[in-house]
Every structure is written in structure tokens, then in C-alpha cells.
Design a protein around this motif. Structure first.
Motif, short mmCIF file in Angstrom:
data_model
loop_
_atom_site.label_atom_id
_atom_site.label_comp_id
_atom_site.label_asym_id
_atom_site.label_seq_id
_atom_site.Cartn_x
_atom_site.Cartn_y
_atom_site.Cartn_z
N PRO A 17 24.88 39.23 22.70
CA PRO A 17 25.79 38.43 21.86
C PRO A 17 25.68 38.82 20.39
O PRO A 17 24.64 39.26 19.92
N TYR A 64 28.65 43.57 29.39
CA TYR A 64 28.53 42.91 28.10
C TYR A 64 27.51 43.62 27.20
O TYR A 64 26.50 44.14 27.67
N SER A 65 27.77 43.54 25.89
CA SER A 65 26.71 43.80 24.92
C SER A 65 25.85 42.55 24.85
O SER A 65 26.13 41.55 25.51
N THR A 80 32.73 42.87 34.02
CA THR A 80 32.59 43.17 32.59
C THR A 80 31.16 43.52 32.24
O THR A 80 30.23 42.79 32.60
N ILE A 116 29.76 35.29 27.18
CA ILE A 116 29.00 35.78 28.33
C ILE A 116 28.97 34.71 29.41
O ILE A 116 28.61 33.56 29.17
N GLY A 119 32.60 43.43 25.21
CA GLY A 119 32.52 43.85 26.59
C GLY A 119 33.51 44.94 26.92
O GLY A 119 34.52 45.12 26.23
N GLN A 141 28.77 34.81 22.34
CA GLN A 141 29.94 35.67 22.23
C GLN A 141 29.50 37.13 22.10
O GLN A 141 28.73 37.48 21.23
N ALA A 142 30.02 37.96 22.99
CA ALA A 142 29.63 39.36 23.04
C ALA A 142 30.86 40.25 23.07
O ALA A 142 31.99 39.78 23.28
N ARG A 191 32.21 36.33 34.97
CA ARG A 191 32.89 37.48 34.37
C ARG A 191 32.06 38.76 34.47
O ARG A 191 32.60 39.87 34.42
N ALA A 192 30.74 38.62 34.59
CA ALA A 192 29.85 39.79 34.61
C ALA A 192 30.10 40.68 35.82
O ALA A 192 29.66 41.83 35.85
#
Length: 244
Positions: A98, A95-96, A93, A85, A201, A198-199, A89-90
Motif C-alpha cells: 500500500p 498488488y504493490s 490482480t 487491497i 496493481g 490503497q495500492a 481481487r488478489a
């Protein structure tokens, strides 16, 4: 966990397959078996389990770096991926939460004067990092005086650090520990300079798919699926992320 709504299935697997990108640049998440050539790891297990729940086959695209994973999702070549995350990048993307937490660490030579993470950001210090990795994005924002020197991928960071006689190498603590055992005269600085979340996406603008992906990750953590995958693949040093 309830069955996926048709809208979520259509957004996560629009052509009847779940196309997932697997990044080999982070050995905690995925590795290729040198004998069989097969790819395995926590991210592979999650991709296949998500596909099973969606009732579709999983198609894996294997890349060598985080940057390639981001590009694959942005181009529409894949439907989901596994990313650290990061606010940059958001923008593209969704994200879920993590699923695992990973420590980022610094590595130096045995004779380096550096003894603490806080000493790295000084004029004249050169820090090796994998291009477009979570560490690159974070350190680009946070370092004010040290210079970043980018290796092509995260697994190449320590060799790049040695070859170019740099001052510090930054990356996944477990990867740096393995490199310190592989190459003499290296040591890790104590502790960590960041925690990587870490998620999973997917592309933004797909609300039903993103909601189901988030629920899937929460269920994978709560049910013990992620913990079991870490154990099965012999991963130490990474922890299951807390519930959302």
C-alpha cells in the motif's frame, strides 16, 4: 531508484504507453475539477510519475467506481490501476504494497440509537455501501446479521442511504464527513470499522512488471512523493503507508 529493466517496461507499457485507470469514486485519491474538467489527485500524480520513469506517455482512463477499475484491468483495457487491497481481487490482480492508508467509517442519522461501530451488525439493520467497493467486499465477509444495500458508486452512498431510509451508510470517512456537512441531521459513529490499504496493481503473470511496480511504490513513499502529493491536493485523514 534504478532504471526499469526492459522486461518491466514491456509488461507495464506493452504498446509504448502506460495505460492507467483512475477511479473518481474515492475523493482521497482523485477528483475532477468542476471548473476545468481536469482530473487530479494522488493516483494521477503516481500514474504520471511512473510513466515518466518508464519513459512513456501516460494515458488515463477515468471511471466512477472501484468495480469499473477492476473491470478495466481484468479486460486488458489498462495496464495499471489503483485499488484497495482485498483477497477477492488478489485472484486476478498483483498488488504493490500500500501507498496510503484510509479509514472506513459509518454514518447514521442524528436520532439513530447506534453509538458504536460494534452495534451495526444486528438483525434488521440495513447498511448502504458502494457496489463492489472495498467496503462492500469487506462488509460482505464480515457482517453476519445486518443487510447490505448497494448504491451504484461510493459517492452516491449517502444520497442512497437517505432516499431509501436505510440505517447506516459505510464508506471513506472523509466522503462521509463531507456529506454530513452537506445534509443536515447526520453524524459519524466514532472511530473506524476498517483501514483500507490503497495500492497500485496490475494483471497477474507479469513478474518483472510487478516487481518494478512494487519498487516504484516503495520509492514514492520513502522519497516523500506520496506525502507531498497528499499535501498538494489538500488531503487530510489519509496517511502514507509504512515501508514494506
Amino acid at each position: 531508484m534504478t532504471a526499469p529493466p526492459p522486461e518491466a517496461r514491456a509488461e507495464l507499457a506493452p504498446d509504448g504507453r502506460l495505460r492507467a485507470v483512475i477511479n473518481l469514486g474515492n475523493p482521497i485519491l482523485a477528483r475532477r475539477d468542476s471548473a476545468t474538467g481536469e482530473v487530479a489527485g494522488v493516483s494521477v500524480d503516481l500514474a504520471r510519475e511512473l510513466a515518466r520513469r518508464l519513459g512513456v506517455p501516460a494515458v488515463l482512463t477515468v471511471v466512477q467506481s472501484a468495480g469499473e477499475s477492476v473491470d478495466a484491468l481484468a479486460s486488458g483495457a489498462v495496464d495499471v490501476g489503483f485499488f484497495a487491497i482485498d483477497p477477492k481481487r488478489a485472484a486476478t490482480t498483483a498488488y504493490s504494497a500500500p501507498y496510503v492508508l484510509i479509514e472506513g467509517a459509518y454514518l447514521v442519522r442524528q436520532d439513530s440509537p447506534l453509538q458504536a461501530n460494534e452495534e451495526v451488525d444486528q438483525p434488521g439493520r440495513r447498511v448502504a455501501v458502494g457496489a463492489r467497493s472495498a467496503y462492500d467486499l469487506y462488509l460482505t465477509r464480515e457482517l453476519r446479521q445486518a443487510q447490505i444495500d448497494r448504491a451504484p458508486t461510493s459517492p452516491e452512498v449517502v444520497d442512497h442511504f437517505v432516499a431509501h431510509q436505510l440505517d447506516v451508510a459505510a464508506g471513506v470517512k472523509q466522503q462521509l464527513q463531507a456529506d454530513a456537512q452537506r445534509l443536515p441531521g447526520l453524524r459519524l459513529l466514532p472511530g473506524r470499522f476498517m483501514v483500507i490499504e490503497q495500492a497500485m496493481g496490475m494483471a497477474r503473470g507479469k513478474a518483472a512488471g510487478a516487481a518494478y511496480l512494487g519498487s516504484f511504490v516503495e520509492d514514492a513513499k520513502a522519497s516523500g512523493f506520496v506525502a507531498a502529493a497528499l499535501k498538494r491536493h489538500g488531503i487530510s485523514g489519509a496517511t502514507v503507508a509504512p515501508p514494506r
